[in-house]
Scaffold this motif. Structure first.
Motif, PDB file in Angstrom:
ATOM      1  N   UNK A 316       0.840  -1.187   0.000  1.00  0.00           N
ATOM      2  CA  UNK A 316       0.000   0.000   0.000  1.00  0.00           C
ATOM      3  C   UNK A 316       0.876   1.238   0.000  1.00  0.00           C
ATOM      4  N   UNK A 317       0.307   2.352  -0.397  1.00  0.00           N
ATOM      5  CA  UNK A 317       0.951   3.653  -0.280  1.00  0.00           C
ATOM      6  C   UNK A 317       0.157   4.461   0.729  1.00  0.00           C
ATOM      7  N   UNK A 318       0.798   4.782   1.853  1.00  0.00           N
ATOM      8  CA  UNK A 318       0.113   5.436   2.951  1.00  0.00           C
ATOM      9  C   UNK A 318      -0.634   6.697   2.528  1.00  0.00           C
ATOM     10  N   UNK A 319      -1.881   6.840   3.024  1.00  0.00           N
ATOM     11  CA  UNK A 319      -2.729   8.009   2.803  1.00  0.00           C
ATOM     12  C   UNK A 319      -3.124   8.194   1.336  1.00  0.00           C
ATOM     13  N   UNK A 320      -3.074   7.113   0.553  1.00  0.00           N
ATOM     14  CA  UNK A 320      -3.468   7.166  -0.853  1.00  0.00           C
ATOM     15  C   UNK A 320      -4.291   5.930  -1.206  1.00  0.00           C
ATOM     16  N   UNK A 321      -5.142   6.083  -2.230  1.00  0.00           N
ATOM     17  CA  UNK A 321      -5.752   4.929  -2.878  1.00  0.00           C
ATOM     18  C   UNK A 321      -5.085   4.725  -4.229  1.00  0.00           C
ATOM     19  N   UNK A 322      -5.044   3.473  -4.638  1.00  0.00           N
ATOM     20  CA  UNK A 322      -4.383   3.122  -5.893  1.00  0.00           C
ATOM     21  C   UNK A 322      -5.430   2.675  -6.907  1.00  0.00           C
ATOM     22  N   UNK A 323      -5.209   3.017  -8.172  1.00  0.00           N
ATOM     23  CA  UNK A 323      -6.053   2.543  -9.263  1.00  0.00           C
ATOM     24  C   UNK A 323      -5.282   1.510 -10.053  1.00  0.00           C
ATOM     25  N   UNK A 324      -5.726   0.265 -10.001  1.00  0.00           N
ATOM     26  CA  UNK A 324      -5.034  -0.828 -10.683  1.00  0.00           C
ATOM     27  C   UNK A 324      -5.373  -0.777 -12.166  1.00  0.00           C
ATOM     28  N   UNK A 325      -4.328  -0.807 -13.008  1.00  0.00           N
ATOM     29  CA  UNK A 325      -4.506  -0.709 -14.460  1.00  0.00           C
ATOM     30  C   UNK A 325      -4.056  -1.959 -15.201  1.00  0.00           C
ATOM     31  N   UNK A 326      -3.114  -2.709 -14.638  1.00  0.00           N
ATOM     32  CA  UNK A 326      -2.561  -3.888 -15.303  1.00  0.00           C
ATOM     33  C   UNK A 326      -2.195  -4.938 -14.255  1.00  0.00           C
ATOM     34  N   UNK A 327      -2.221  -6.191 -14.673  1.00  0.00           N
ATOM     35  CA  UNK A 327      -1.583  -7.242 -13.894  1.00  0.00           C
ATOM     36  C   UNK A 327      -0.855  -8.173 -14.842  1.00  0.00           C
ATOM     37  N   UNK A 328       0.347  -8.555 -14.461  1.00  0.00           N
ATOM     38  CA  UNK A 328       1.214  -9.427 -15.264  1.00  0.00           C
ATOM     39  C   UNK A 328       1.356  -8.913 -16.697  1.00  0.00           C
ATOM     40  N   UNK A 329       1.397  -7.585 -16.847  1.00  0.00           N
ATOM     41  CA  UNK A 329       1.653  -6.965 -18.135  1.00  0.00           C
ATOM     42  C   UNK A 329       0.435  -6.644 -18.954  1.00  0.00           C
ATOM     43  N   UNK A 330      -0.741  -7.160 -18.584  1.00  0.00           N
ATOM     44  CA  UNK A 330      -1.939  -7.001 -19.411  1.00  0.00           C
ATOM     45  C   UNK A 330      -2.947  -6.066 -18.744  1.00  0.00           C
ATOM     46  N   UNK A 331      -3.639  -5.224 -19.540  1.00  0.00           N
ATOM     47  CA  UNK A 331      -4.562  -4.244 -18.964  1.00  0.00           C
ATOM     48  C   UNK A 331      -5.813  -4.900 -18.388  1.00  0.00           C
ATOM     49  N   UNK A 332      -6.341  -4.269 -17.353  1.00  0.00           N
ATOM     50  CA  UNK A 332      -7.583  -4.696 -16.720  1.00  0.00           C
ATOM     51  C   UNK A 332      -8.531  -3.505 -16.677  1.00  0.00           C
ATOM     52  N   UNK A 333      -9.819  -3.791 -16.446  1.00  0.00           N
ATOM     53  CA  UNK A 333     -10.748  -2.715 -16.152  1.00  0.00           C
ATOM     54  C   UNK A 333     -10.296  -2.047 -14.856  1.00  0.00           C
ATOM     55  N   UNK A 334     -10.150  -0.735 -14.880  1.00  0.00           N
ATOM     56  CA  UNK A 334      -9.557  -0.033 -13.746  1.00  0.00           C
ATOM     57  C   UNK A 334     -10.354  -0.276 -12.469  1.00  0.00           C
ATOM     58  N   UNK A 335      -9.617  -0.499 -11.376  1.00  0.00           N
ATOM     59  CA  UNK A 335     -10.243  -0.792 -10.086  1.00  0.00           C
ATOM     60  C   UNK A 335      -9.464  -0.091  -8.986  1.00  0.00           C
ATOM     61  N   UNK A 336     -10.192   0.573  -8.074  1.00  0.00           N
ATOM     62  CA  UNK A 336      -9.544   1.272  -6.966  1.00  0.00           C
ATOM     63  C   UNK A 336      -9.406   0.358  -5.758  1.00  0.00           C
ATOM     64  N   UNK A 337      -8.337   0.565  -5.014  1.00  0.00           N
ATOM     65  CA  UNK A 337      -8.108  -0.245  -3.813  1.00  0.00           C
ATOM     66  C   UNK A 337      -7.170   0.489  -2.867  1.00  0.00           C
ATOM     67  N   UNK A 338      -7.204   0.063  -1.602  1.00  0.00           N
ATOM     68  CA  UNK A 338      -6.228   0.567  -0.632  1.00  0.00           C
ATOM     69  C   UNK A 338      -4.937  -0.251  -0.674  1.00  0.00           C
ATOM     70  N   UNK A 339      -5.055  -1.554  -0.927  1.00  0.00           N
ATOM     71  CA  UNK A 339      -3.901  -2.447  -0.851  1.00  0.00           C
ATOM     72  C   UNK A 339      -4.034  -3.545  -1.900  1.00  0.00           C
ATOM     73  N   UNK A 340      -2.894  -4.160  -2.221  1.00  0.00           N
ATOM     74  CA  UNK A 340      -2.805  -5.252  -3.185  1.00  0.00           C
ATOM     75  C   UNK A 340      -2.109  -6.436  -2.543  1.00  0.00           C
TER      76      UNK A 340
END
Length: 529
Positions: A316-340
Motif C-alpha cells: 500500500x501507499x500510505x494516505x493514498x488509494x491506488x487505481x489498478x490498471x494492469x496485472x502481469x503486463x496485461x490491462x484490466x478494467x480499472x479498479x480502486x483499492x487501498x492495498x494489493x
C-alpha cells in the motif's frame, strides 16, 4: 539464432543430432512420466515451428544489452552489507527498457562458480530463448557466455531471473519494462518497485543451505493442519523460527531459516516456509529505504514486481488509494483499492495522484509480521520510521480474482478443446512438492496442440498456497477475469485458467515458490507436431 560458447556446449554434454538441439536431453510422455523414447512427436525448442512463430512477431530495432552474473558485495542499507551473486554490482540488476516490437539481444557472461541461465518471466517469446537448462537450452557453464535474441511482442511489466536451482533467491533478478508505443495511460512519473525477501549472506546463510534444511522435512511435525488454519505444531518447534523470524543459533551453514507459525487467512493458512531476516524494496531494507521524489498533484505510475522466493506481499501507499490498471503486463478494467496482494512472480501496475508530504510505501510480508519500506516524497516533513503501518494495509484489499480483463485483451468465448489437470501435491513434512505426485524431470510432457483452447485445472491438494506460473503464454482467469501468467492457488481449492496454444515449444508450468519448484513442483507442457 542462439549462440553458446563451445565450452558451454561441451560442458552441458548435449547432443544435437536428431530431433533438434535438445532432443538428447528430453524424452516423451503424455502422462508426465519418464520414457527413453526421443520426443520426435513434440516440437523441439529450436524447431521450424518455433522459427515460424517468431517470424510472425516481426523484428524491430535491435536493443543490445550485456549482462554479467558475478559474485559481488551488496549494500542493503542500514549498515548491512552481504556477499551474494548479482548482475553487476547492484540490486536489483539494472532495468532493461525496450518498446514492444523491438528485438532484444542480450549477452550473459557467467562469472559465477556454477552454471546459470536467464528466464524472461511473463514474455511470450521464442521457445529456445526461454532459459530453462536441459529443456530449452544448455546450461551456461562458469566462464562461458550465451546470447539471447528475440522479438519482444507485448508491452507490460516483466522481469528476468535464472531458472537454475535456487539462484533467484540471491541477487540475480532485474525488471524488464516493455513500453507501449500507443500508451493509453496519462501519467507524469513512473516508479518501478521490486519487492524481495532476503537471506543470502546473512550470518552465513545461503539459499542452497535453506533448501537443504527444508528438504530434510519436519518429520512428524504438522506444518499445515491445526484445524485448517495452516499453523504448525508448536510443541515440536524446537529452535525453528516463529513468524517474527528469530532464528536458532548458527550452525555450519548459518542459523535455521525454517519458519514456524506464520499464518494468513488471505493465503488460506500457512504463509510460507522461510524465515527471512530482511525484506526489501528495490534492494533496500526498511532501516534505510529508497526515496522516490515527485511533485504534489503528479500522477505516478507504480509498477510492482514480487521477486521474492517464499513471500507474498500486501502493499500500500500510505494516505493514498491506488487505481489498478494492469496485472502481469496485461490491462484490466480499472479498479480502486487501498492495498494489493502479490504472490511471487506476480506484477501489478497502479496509478496514484500523489499528495503533499512524505508517505510510506509499505510491503507487508503477508503472515510473517515484518515489512519492507520505500518512501514517496513530494514536499517537506519528517520521513516515517521503519515500524510504520499505514491504515490502508487493513483497508480494502484487491486480489486477482476481483479484476476483469480489459476488453482489448479478453479471450473470445470458446469451449476448451483440452483440459489438463495439475494436482498440486506434497507436504512440508517430507518436502516432497510435486505435480500429480511426480517430481520434475525434463522428460515430462503434457501434450497440447497448436490452435487449441487449453484449460489448465490447478487442484491444490496441499495445505499450502502456490503461485503457479506458465511460461511463454498468458492465461485468463474465469468469468472474464484478468490475463495473467502467474496466479495464486489456495490450499484445498481448484483454479481453472484458459489459454490459446499459439506459441509452439516445450513450456514449463511450476510453482513460483523457488523452494517448492526446486523440490519438484514443476512440469512441462509440450506442443505436438
Amino acid at each position: 539464432m542462439r549462440s553458446t560458447t563451445r565450452r558451454a556446449v561441451l560442458g552441458a554434454g548435449i547432443a544435437v543430432a536428431g530431433g533438434g538441439l535438445l532432443a538428447a536431453c528430453s524424452t516423451s510422455s503424455d502422462s508426465g512420466s519418464s520414457s527413453d523414447k526421443p520426443p520426435a512427436d513434440y516440437v523441439a525448442p529450436d524447431g521450424p515451428e518455433v522459427a515460424a512463430a517468431e517470424a510472425k512477431r516481426g523484428g524491430g530495432p535491435v536493443r543490445p544489452v550485456k549482462l554479467t552474473a558475478t559474485r559481488t558485495r551488496l549494500d542493503l542499507g542500514g549498515g548491512r552489507t552481504v556477499d551474494s551473486w548479482a548482475y553487476g554490482d547492484r540490486l536489483p540488476g539494472k532495468e532493461i527498457r525496450v518498446t514492444a516490437g523491438d528485438t532484444l539481444a542480450v549477452t550473459l557472461a557467467n562469472h559465477l562458480p556454477e552454471a546459470t541461465s536467464l528466464h524472461w518471466h511473463g514474455l511470450a517469446l521464442r521457445n529456445d530463448m526461454d532459459g530453462v537448462p536441459d529443456l530449452t537450452q544448455p546450461a551456461i557453464r562458469p566462464g562461458a557466455s550465451h546470447d539471447y535474441r528475440f522479438t519482444v511482442a507485448h508491452p507490460g511489466t516483466y522481469w528476468f531471473h535464472p531458472h537454475s536451482g535456487v539462484q533467484q533467491d540471491r541477487g540475480l533478478y532485474a525488471p524488464l519494462i516493455v513500453e507501449d508505443p500507443k500508451e493509453p495511460l496519462k501519467y507524469d512519473k513512473e516508479w518501478v518497485v521490486v519487492l524481495d525477501d532476503w537471506v543470502d549472506g546473512v550470518d552465513g546463510s545461503t539459499p542452497d543451505a535453506v533448501l537443504a534444511e527444508l528438504s530434510r522435512g519436519m518429520g512428524g511435525m504438522d506444518h499445515g493442519g491445526s484445524g485448517g488454519h495452516g499453523g504448525h505444531d508448536m510443541s515440536k518447534m524446537g529452535g525453528m523460527s516463529m513468524g517474527a523470524a528469530k532464528p536458532s543459533p548458527s550452525g555450519p551453514a548459518g542459523p535455521s531459516r525454517m519458519m514456524m507459525g506464520a499464518t494468513s487467512p488471505l493465503l488460506g493458512g500457512d504463509a510460507g516456509d522461510v524465515a527471512y531476516p530482511h525484506y526489501l524494496v528495490n534492494g533496500r531494507t526498511a532501516a534505510d529505504p529508497e526515496t522516490f521524489e515527485a511533485r504534489p498533484g503528479d500522477r505516478v505510475r507504480i509498477r510492482f514486481v514480487n521477486a521474492g522466493g517464499d513471500t507474498a506481499f500486501r502493499v500500500t501507499l500510505g494516505d493514498h488509494r491506488m487505481t489498478v490498471t494492469h496485472t502481469d503486463g496485461y490491462p484490466v478494467e480499472h479498479a480502486e483499492t487501498d492495498a494489493l496482494l502479490l504472490g511471487m512472480g506476480e506484477r501489478y501496475d497502479v496509478l496514484v495522484e500523489v499528495k503533499d508530504g512524505v508517505f510510506p510505501l509499505t510491503a507487508l510480508a503477508e503472515g510473517k509480521r515484518q515489512s519492507a519500506l520505500g518512501l514517496l516524497r513530494t514536499g517537506g516533513g519528517a520521513a516515517p520510521d521503519a515500524s510504520v503501518r499505514p491504515r490502508e494495509l487493513d483497508g480494502s484489499l484487491l486480489t486477482a480474482g476481483r479484476l476483469k480483463a480489459a476488453e482489448s485483451v479478453r479471450l473470445t468465448d470458446r469451449r476448451p478443446d483440452r483440459t489438463v489437470t495439475f494436482r498440486l501435491t506434497g507436504s512440508m513434512e517430507k518436502y516432497d512438492w510435486a505435480i500429480n505426485g511426480r517430481r520434475y524431470a525434463p522428460s515430462q510432457r503434457y501434450p497440447v496442440a497448436a490452435g487449441e483452447r487449453v484449460r489448465l485445472a490447478f487442484v491444490n491438494d496441499t495445505t499450502m498456497w502456490h503461485p503457479m506460473h506458465l511460461h511463454g503464454h498468458t492465461f485468463a482467469l474465469p468469468g472474464g477475469g484478468p490475463r495473467k501468467d502467474t496466479a495464486i492457488v489456495l490450499p484445498g481449492k481448484r483454479l481453472e485458467a484458459d489459454f490459446d496454444a499459439d506459441n509452439p515449444g516445450l513450456w514449463m508450468v511450476h510453482c513460483h515458490n523457488v523452494y517448492h519448484s526446486e523440490a519438484g513442483m514443476m512440469t512441462v507442457l509440450g506442443y505436438r507436431r
